[in-house]
Design a protein around this motif. Structure first.
Motif, mmCIF file in Angstrom:
data_model
loop_
_atom_site.group_PDB
_atom_site.id
_atom_site.type_symbol
_atom_site.label_atom_id
_atom_site.label_comp_id
_atom_site.label_asym_id
_atom_site.label_seq_id
_atom_site.Cartn_x
_atom_site.Cartn_y
_atom_site.Cartn_z
ATOM 1 N N ALA A 1 0.847 -1.194 0.000
ATOM 2 C CA ALA A 1 0.000 0.000 0.000
ATOM 3 C C ALA A 1 0.882 1.244 0.000
ATOM 4 C CB ALA A 1 -0.909 -0.004 1.213
ATOM 5 N N ARG A 2 0.407 2.306 -0.643
ATOM 6 C CA ARG A 2 1.248 3.492 -0.760
ATOM 7 C C ARG A 2 1.278 4.316 0.520
ATOM 8 N NH1 ARG A 2 -0.391 7.135 -5.340
ATOM 9 N NH2 ARG A 2 -2.343 6.074 -4.908
ATOM 10 N N THR A 3 0.121 4.460 1.161
ATOM 11 C CA THR A 3 0.055 5.392 2.283
ATOM 12 C C THR A 3 0.126 4.707 3.630
ATOM 13 O OG1 THR A 3 -2.328 5.278 2.205
ATOM 14 C CG2 THR A 3 -1.281 7.075 0.990
ATOM 15 N N ARG A 4 0.036 3.401 3.644
ATOM 16 C CA ARG A 4 0.030 2.723 4.937
ATOM 17 C C ARG A 4 0.462 1.273 4.751
ATOM 18 N NH1 ARG A 4 -6.620 2.348 5.242
ATOM 19 N NH2 ARG A 4 -6.730 0.447 4.050
ATOM 20 N N LEU A 5 0.886 0.716 5.891
ATOM 21 C CA LEU A 5 1.200 -0.715 5.927
ATOM 22 C C LEU A 5 0.041 -1.382 6.644
ATOM 23 C CD1 LEU A 5 4.738 0.098 7.118
ATOM 24 C CD2 LEU A 5 4.326 -1.157 5.023
ATOM 25 N N ARG A 6 -0.313 -2.582 6.201
ATOM 26 C CA ARG A 6 -1.489 -3.217 6.768
ATOM 27 C C ARG A 6 -1.167 -4.680 7.104
ATOM 28 N NH1 ARG A 6 -6.628 -4.794 4.177
ATOM 29 N NH2 ARG A 6 -5.382 -5.502 2.421
ATOM 30 N N ALA A 7 -1.649 -5.119 8.248
ATOM 31 C CA ALA A 7 -1.555 -6.537 8.608
ATOM 32 C C ALA A 7 -2.927 -6.979 9.094
ATOM 33 C CB ALA A 7 -0.525 -6.754 9.701
ATOM 34 N N LEU A 8 -3.247 -8.247 8.889
ATOM 35 C CA LEU A 8 -4.457 -8.814 9.480
ATOM 36 C C LEU A 8 -4.087 -9.468 10.801
ATOM 37 C CD1 LEU A 8 -6.099 -10.618 6.424
ATOM 38 C CD2 LEU A 8 -6.425 -8.258 7.207
ATOM 39 N N GLY A 9 -5.025 -9.511 11.717
ATOM 40 C CA GLY A 9 -4.813 -10.227 12.973
ATOM 41 C C GLY A 9 -6.123 -10.872 13.397
ATOM 42 N N GLY A 10 -6.040 -11.783 14.366
ATOM 43 C CA GLY A 10 -7.246 -12.478 14.839
ATOM 44 C C GLY A 10 -7.496 -12.168 16.304
ATOM 45 N N ILE A 11 -8.750 -11.804 16.624
ATOM 46 C CA ILE A 11 -9.148 -11.585 18.025
ATOM 47 C C ILE A 11 -9.790 -12.888 18.506
ATOM 48 C CG2 ILE A 11 -10.539 -10.193 19.603
ATOM 49 C CD1 ILE A 11 -8.748 -8.348 18.088
ATOM 50 N N PRO A 12 -9.252 -13.515 19.560
ATOM 51 C CA PRO A 12 -9.831 -14.786 20.031
ATOM 52 C C PRO A 12 -11.282 -14.614 20.489
ATOM 53 C CG PRO A 12 -7.692 -14.377 21.054
ATOM 54 C CD PRO A 12 -8.087 -13.112 20.336
ATOM 55 N N VAL A 13 -12.062 -15.655 20.288
ATOM 56 C CA VAL A 13 -13.491 -15.583 20.628
ATOM 57 C C VAL A 13 -13.693 -15.390 22.137
ATOM 58 C CG1 VAL A 13 -13.871 -18.089 20.843
ATOM 59 C CG2 VAL A 13 -15.733 -16.629 20.074
ATOM 60 N N GLY A 14 -12.728 -15.858 22.931
ATOM 61 C CA GLY A 14 -12.864 -15.725 24.382
ATOM 62 C C GLY A 14 -12.323 -14.408 24.927
ATOM 63 N N ALA A 15 -11.824 -13.519 24.056
ATOM 64 C CA ALA A 15 -11.232 -12.259 24.536
ATOM 65 C C ALA A 15 -12.322 -11.363 25.114
ATOM 66 C CB ALA A 15 -10.524 -11.547 23.389
ATOM 67 N N THR A 16 -11.969 -10.657 26.183
ATOM 68 C CA THR A 16 -12.926 -9.711 26.767
ATOM 69 C C THR A 16 -12.228 -8.369 26.886
ATOM 70 O OG1 THR A 16 -12.168 -10.436 28.939
ATOM 71 C CG2 THR A 16 -14.219 -11.406 28.153
ATOM 72 N N ASP A 17 -12.974 -7.302 26.838
ATOM 73 C CA ASP A 17 -12.469 -5.961 27.105
ATOM 74 C C ASP A 17 -11.554 -5.426 25.996
ATOM 75 O OD1 ASP A 17 -12.430 -3.695 28.639
ATOM 76 O OD2 ASP A 17 -10.596 -4.281 29.693
ATOM 77 N N SER A 18 -10.321 -6.003 25.879
ATOM 78 C CA SER A 18 -9.418 -5.487 24.848
ATOM 79 C C SER A 18 -8.447 -6.571 24.414
ATOM 80 C CB SER A 18 -8.646 -4.267 25.369
ATOM 81 O OG SER A 18 -7.746 -4.658 26.374
ATOM 82 N N ALA A 19 -7.847 -6.347 23.242
ATOM 83 C CA ALA A 19 -6.823 -7.265 22.724
ATOM 84 C C ALA A 19 -5.547 -6.444 22.544
ATOM 85 C CB ALA A 19 -7.262 -7.862 21.400
ATOM 86 N N ARG A 20 -4.419 -7.046 22.886
ATOM 87 C CA ARG A 20 -3.177 -6.297 22.906
ATOM 88 C C ARG A 20 -2.337 -6.584 21.658
ATOM 89 N NH1 ARG A 20 -0.012 -3.567 26.275
ATOM 90 N NH2 ARG A 20 2.228 -3.936 26.105
#
Ligand SMILES: [Zn+2]
Length: 319
Positions: free
Chosen positions: A79-98
């Motif tokens: 991408a020209r203006t930004r770098l992008r990565a995908l990530g996975g949020i676990p189904v059991g996560a609560t509140d926030s993911a780090r």
């Protein structure tokens, strides 16, 4: 080489614009700005992590690495203006993911950005997703004996190995992700499952209606990493899309592809069936980022990467 290590922490979702940038970004326009989409992802979903080049300044990036929920992130520099990565949020996560992102610069500066991605509160169903009661053949409802438990564990390890290896595969997917079937969704991701009266697990995929023999299409480009006949999944195809992302297609009656085949979005890889632990013919569609199971429907919202630039044809010397 001189190394300077700087660190920043982002606690709030930054949906841009500049007025919402935290203090560190306003104090120095050389520190990278990290944002994510969606701003408040659901547990059990795919998230796009973005590092904005505009704020990085002239000191070029030599490498960028990161972790989200313990899984490596693969930033795409196309991408020209930004770098992008995908990530996975676990189904059991609560509140926030780090998330933690480490950016190495040509000058030797290392920027570390820690982000706490706030998750959407599941206010609608405080008691959790509704339970589904399923009736399956008795051999699937009983507690498995030790030989069968060993088989299930072995098959699960084979599937996880595909997911882990995907981190070593370059990104193969292009454009948007597509549904594997145009039909009605009969069971969503994450609901509790009771088999013959016993709660066993959460539903780890998305079920699509379909009569035996109707087509199953691969969601995006990738390589067929595993063709299997598993106790629970039945006849199944696992496709490695690269950069940590795998989709799988369960309970098939017929499989049209072999391990090592490159497949493209929309290609028919098999036919709906009722192999494995099922109540009737349907497609169970799975998505995983590394070892994190996510709702495959969240793949449909991923922005396509920019098209691959074709190199200009070499000019023939004029004669
Ligand atoms: Zn299912």
């Amino acid at each position: 080489m001189r190394q300077i290590i700087r660190a920043a922490t982002v606690f709030l979702a930054l949906a841009i614009p500049c007025a919402t940038l935290p203090a560190f970004a306003q104090n120095s326009d050389t520190l990278p700005v990290v944002t994510w989409l969606p701003a408040q992802p659901d547990p059990g979903s795919i998230v796009q992590i973005l590092v904005h080049r505009a704020r990085i300044g002239p000191d070029s990036i030599t490498s960028i690495t990161g972790l989200l929920s313990g899984e490596p992130l693969h930033f795409d520099s196309s991408a020209r203006t930004r770098l992008r990565a995908l990530g996975g949020i676990p189904v059991g996560a609560t509140d926030s993911a780090r998330a933690q992102i480490v950016i190495h610069r040509k000058s030797g500066i290392i920027d570390t950005v820690a982000a706490a991605i706030p998750l959407r509160v599941q206010a609608v169903q405080p008691a959790g997703p509704p339970r589904e009661r399923l009736s399956v053949a008795p051999q699937f409802g009983r507690e498995p004996d030790s030989a069968l438990a060993a088989r299930i564990a072995r098959e699960s390890a084979m599937a996880l190995a595909v997911s882990r290896r995907s981190h070593e595969t370059p990104r193969l997917w292009r454009g948007y992700f597509a549904r594997p079937r145009p039909s009605r969704i009969t069971s969503r991701f994450g609901g509790g499952r009771e088999f013959n009266g016993q709660v066993r697990s959460r539903h780890s995929g998305v079920d699509f209606a379909g009569a035996t023999g109707t087509p199953v299409r691969v969601s995006n480009r990738g390589v067929v990493a595993l063709v299997a006949d598993f106790h629970l999944a039945g006849r199944a195809v696992y496709v490695d899309h690269g950069a940590g992302l795998v989709t799988a297609y369960f309970h098939l009656s017929k499989i049209n592809v072999a391990e090592g085949d490159t497949v493209v979005r929309g290609e028919i890889i098999g036919r709906v069936g009722q192999s494995g632990r099922v109540t009737g013919p349907h497609l169970h569609w799975v998505a995983r980022y590394g070892e994190v199971s996510v709702n495959a429907l969240t793949l449909l919202a991923i922005d396509p990467p920019p098209p691959v630039k074709k190199k200009p044809a070499a000019r023939r010397p004029s004669d």
